[in-house]
Design an enzyme around this catalytic site. Structure first.
Site, PDB file in Angstrom:
ATOM      1  N   ASP A 110      -2.075  14.191  16.814  1.00 34.16           N
ATOM      2  CA  ASP A 110      -1.088  14.810  17.719  1.00 34.16           C
ATOM      3  C   ASP A 110      -1.976  16.124  18.461  1.00 34.16           C
ATOM      4  O   ASP A 110      -2.669  16.446  17.912  1.00 34.16           O
ATOM      5  CB  ASP A 110       0.316  15.234  16.939  1.00 34.16           C
ATOM      6  CG  ASP A 110       0.904  14.035  16.550  1.00 34.16           C
ATOM      7  OD1 ASP A 110       1.182  13.239  17.275  1.00 34.16           O
ATOM      8  OD2 ASP A 110       1.534  14.157  15.327  1.00 34.16           O
ATOM      9  N   SER A 167       0.964  -1.138  -0.016  1.00 34.57           N
ATOM     10  CA  SER A 167      -0.196  -0.120  -0.017  1.00 34.57           C
ATOM     11  C   SER A 167       0.875   1.331   0.139  1.00 34.57           C
ATOM     12  O   SER A 167       2.126   1.133   0.648  1.00 34.57           O
ATOM     13  CB  SER A 167      -0.963  -0.034   1.150  1.00 34.57           C
ATOM     14  OG  SER A 167      -0.175  -0.339   2.376  1.00 34.57           O
ATOM     15  N   HIS A 180       3.597  -1.159   3.998  1.00 35.69           N
ATOM     16  CA  HIS A 180       3.019   0.061   3.679  1.00 35.69           C
ATOM     17  C   HIS A 180       4.326   0.945   3.375  1.00 35.69           C
ATOM     18  O   HIS A 180       5.099   1.134   4.172  1.00 35.69           O
ATOM     19  CB  HIS A 180       2.176   0.273   4.896  1.00 35.69           C
ATOM     20  CG  HIS A 180       1.578   1.611   5.050  1.00 35.69           C
ATOM     21  ND1 HIS A 180       0.454   1.876   4.091  1.00 35.69           N
ATOM     22  CD2 HIS A 180       1.704   2.920   5.319  1.00 35.69           C
ATOM     23  CE1 HIS A 180      -0.153   3.143   4.043  1.00 35.69           C
ATOM     24  NE2 HIS A 180       0.799   4.037   5.063  1.00 35.69           N
ATOM     25  N   GLU A 202       1.199   5.370   0.693  1.00 37.21           N
ATOM     26  CA  GLU A 202       0.654   6.710   1.354  1.00 37.21           C
ATOM     27  C   GLU A 202       1.082   7.725   0.848  1.00 37.21           C
ATOM     28  O   GLU A 202       2.326   7.983   0.571  1.00 37.21           O
ATOM     29  CB  GLU A 202       1.158   6.591   2.842  1.00 37.21           C
ATOM     30  CG  GLU A 202       0.522   7.518   3.745  1.00 37.21           C
ATOM     31  CD  GLU A 202       0.967   7.333   5.236  1.00 37.21           C
ATOM     32  OE1 GLU A 202       0.883   6.499   5.870  1.00 37.21           O
ATOM     33  OE2 GLU A 202       1.363   8.521   5.742  1.00 37.21           O
TER      34      GLU A 202
HETATM   35  P1  FAD Z   1      -3.863   6.338  19.863  1.00 37.82           P
HETATM   36  O1  FAD Z   1      -3.609   5.037  19.284  1.00 37.82           O
HETATM   37  O2  FAD Z   1      -5.072   6.687  20.592  1.00 37.82           O
HETATM   38  O3  FAD Z   1      -2.675   6.224  21.198  1.00 37.82           O
HETATM   39  C1  FAD Z   1      -1.206   6.180  20.892  1.00 37.82           C
HETATM   40  C2  FAD Z   1      -0.687   5.834  22.360  1.00 37.82           C
HETATM   41  O4  FAD Z   1      -0.681   7.094  22.870  1.00 37.82           O
HETATM   42  C3  FAD Z   1      -1.089   4.657  22.818  1.00 37.82           C
HETATM   43  O5  FAD Z   1      -0.289   3.801  22.099  1.00 37.82           O
HETATM   44  C4  FAD Z   1      -0.864   4.964  24.011  1.00 37.82           C
HETATM   45  O6  FAD Z   1       0.693   4.590  24.312  1.00 37.82           O
HETATM   46  C5  FAD Z   1      -0.826   6.702  24.254  1.00 37.82           C
HETATM   47  N1  FAD Z   1      -2.013   6.715  24.863  1.00 37.82           N
HETATM   48  C6  FAD Z   1      -3.206   7.168  24.379  1.00 37.82           C
HETATM   49  N2  FAD Z   1      -4.185   7.381  25.213  1.00 37.82           N
HETATM   50  C7  FAD Z   1      -3.509   7.130  26.185  1.00 37.82           C
HETATM   51  C8  FAD Z   1      -4.128   7.074  27.505  1.00 37.82           C
HETATM   52  N3  FAD Z   1      -5.295   7.562  27.972  1.00 37.82           N
HETATM   53  N4  FAD Z   1      -3.422   6.625  28.525  1.00 37.82           N
HETATM   54  C9  FAD Z   1      -2.059   6.234  28.426  1.00 37.82           C
HETATM   55  N5  FAD Z   1      -1.519   6.344  27.311  1.00 37.82           N
HETATM   56  C10 FAD Z   1      -2.071   6.724  26.331  1.00 37.82           C
HETATM   57  N6  FAD Z   1      -1.187  11.990  12.208  1.00 37.82           N
HETATM   58  C11 FAD Z   1      -1.937  12.816  11.616  1.00 37.82           C
HETATM   59  O7  FAD Z   1      -2.108  13.856  12.050  1.00 37.82           O
HETATM   60  N7  FAD Z   1      -2.669  12.630  10.427  1.00 37.82           N
HETATM   61  C12 FAD Z   1      -2.345  11.343   9.657  1.00 37.82           C
HETATM   62  O8  FAD Z   1      -2.630  11.020   8.615  1.00 37.82           O
HETATM   63  C13 FAD Z   1      -1.531  10.295  10.237  1.00 37.82           C
HETATM   64  N8  FAD Z   1      -1.285   9.272   9.791  1.00 37.82           N
HETATM   65  C14 FAD Z   1      -0.492   8.203  10.560  1.00 37.82           C
HETATM   66  C15 FAD Z   1      -0.406   7.052  10.037  1.00 37.82           C
HETATM   67  C16 FAD Z   1       0.473   6.096  10.679  1.00 37.82           C
HETATM   68  C17 FAD Z   1       0.600   4.610  10.066  1.00 37.82           C
HETATM   69  C18 FAD Z   1       0.800   6.373  12.094  1.00 37.82           C
HETATM   70  C19 FAD Z   1       1.865   5.371  12.605  1.00 37.82           C
HETATM   71  C20 FAD Z   1       0.878   7.668  12.651  1.00 37.82           C
HETATM   72  C21 FAD Z   1      -0.018   8.439  11.914  1.00 37.82           C
HETATM   73  N9  FAD Z   1      -0.318   9.851  12.497  1.00 37.82           N
HETATM   74  C22 FAD Z   1      -1.188  10.735  11.764  1.00 37.82           C
HETATM   75  C23 FAD Z   1       0.358  10.168  13.797  1.00 37.82           C
HETATM   76  C24 FAD Z   1      -0.661   9.786  14.833  1.00 37.82           C
HETATM   77  O9  FAD Z   1      -1.780  10.735  14.631  1.00 37.82           O
HETATM   78  C25 FAD Z   1       0.165  10.509  16.222  1.00 37.82           C
HETATM   79  O10 FAD Z   1       1.306   9.350  16.308  1.00 37.82           O
HETATM   80  C26 FAD Z   1      -0.716  10.592  17.395  1.00 37.82           C
HETATM   81  O11 FAD Z   1       0.097  11.304  18.531  1.00 37.82           O
HETATM   82  C27 FAD Z   1      -1.268   9.380  17.954  1.00 37.82           C
HETATM   83  O12 FAD Z   1      -2.347   8.895  17.419  1.00 37.82           O
HETATM   84  P2  FAD Z   1      -2.719   7.371  17.215  1.00 37.82           P
HETATM   85  O13 FAD Z   1      -3.847   7.145  16.624  1.00 37.82           O
HETATM   86  O14 FAD Z   1      -1.749   6.550  17.226  1.00 37.82           O
HETATM   87  O15 FAD Z   1      -3.489   7.399  18.796  1.00 37.82           O
END
Ligand code: FAD
Length: 296
Positions: free
Chosen positions: A113, A19, A273, A21
């Protein structure tokens, strides 16, 4: 090590799955570069192509427009990235519905973020989804989407420990995610250990390695520091002294990427990916070296 992946590769599924990106373009020139890349990579028949969502939802319209154009002008299956930062449930649900209504079948669901930047404390929108797991649940309620989520082989920087990361990944799977895509990494051992640890914890969904071409070492290093990805000393050394020699830098980047992917392939990995950075050459070359050829 990686028993399940190796079995998949040797017994049932020898086919490569890739895939790609992309990020939504800001200018007309960038739009042209993006579409040249999409058109170059499309004949490799990726499983899907994903389009990122800018920090804080800043590219909402541009992400939507790019996804829509992919649907309209190509036979590719687009996956729209979506974050829930700085937006109410209602707003996010509206975006999900609009994707459903134009025929998007796949969402990459992320928390996003913090609005004050990486490293600042994260505060969910008062009426918003609280994290990625919550968002996955919301997406499930709206449509029959395939949902991919993030995974962090070197732990998310906000996470106190890797166990918390696995708990979050499990929560996202329980809410309906069917694939994890990893943050980029440069030491494959980190990925192999992470997948093995995940399998031991009963996580069975594909954990697809996210592969980043190091097109510009200083920006990759800056980005890696922000998102907790380590830079092996050998990688840094390979780029030393090449600041004014972009051709050599690009050849080094391609060689490093080829080596990394060849090692993953030798270890039974068949699903990749690629973070394309909207440039086709690196990714096309690596896919070619994996044996992929364009189809009509
Ligand atoms: P989550 O999965 O909700 O949390 C990430 C981590 O934070 C958890 O694993 C945990 O360790 C910690 N955490 C969260 N909540 C808690 C809690 N309540 N207590 C303790 N620990 C906690 N960002 C963008 O803005 N746009 C994008 O298009 C984008 N694409 C991405 C694609 C991929 C494949 C990846 C890996 C990242 C991408 N990101 C993107 C970055 C991502 O948004 C950031 O890393 C963000 O900080 C976390 O989002 P997440 O969905 O991983 O969060």
């Amino acid at each position: 090590m990686l028993v399940q992946e190796r079995e998949n590769a040797t017994k049932t599924d020898k086919k490569l799955h890739v895939s790609f990106e992309f990020f939504p373009p800001k200018t007309e020139k960038m739009e042209q570069a993006l579409w040249e890349s999409i058109n170059r990579l499309a004949p490799l028949n990726p499983d899907f192509v994903s389009v990122t969502y800018g920090a804080g939802g800043s590219t909402r319209e541009r992400t939507h427009a790019t996804v829509k154009r992919i649907l309209r002008e190509t036979a590719l299956r687009p996956a729209a990235h979506l974050t829930c930062v700085a937006a109410s449930r209602e707003e996010v649900d509206g975006v999900i519905r609009s994707y459903r209504d134009i025929g998007v079948k796949h969402i990459v669901a992320l928390r996003g973020d913090p609005t004050d930047g990486v490293g600042a404390p994260y505060a969910p929108h008062p009426q918003g989804y609280i994290n990625a797991a919550d968002l996955v649940g919301g997406i499930r309620k709206i449509g029959d989407f395939e949902i991919s989520v993030s995974a962090y082989p070197e732990k998310h920087p906000e996470s106190p420990d890797i166990e918390t990361d696995f708990d979050m990944l499990k929560a996202k799977i329980d809410a309906g995610a069917t694939r994890a895509i990893t943050q980029f990494f440069f030491d494959n051992r980190v990925y192999f250990d992470y997948v093995e640890a995940a399998r031991k914890r009963g996580i069975t969904i594909p954990i697809v390695p996210g592969i980043l071409p190091v097109i510009n070492f200083s920006s990759a290093a800056r980005f890696a520091a922000q998102c907790g990805a380590s830079i092996p000393p050998k990688l840094a050394k390979n780029f030393e002294g090449l600041d004014d020699y972009s051709e050599a830098r690009h050849l080094v980047a391609a060689a490093i990427m080829a080596e990394q992917v060849a090692d993953l392939h030798d270890n039974g990995i068949r699903n990749y990916h690629f973070y394309t950075m909207n440039r086709a050459n690196f990714v096309y070359t690596i896919c070619h070296m994996l044996g992929m050829r364009p189809t009509a």
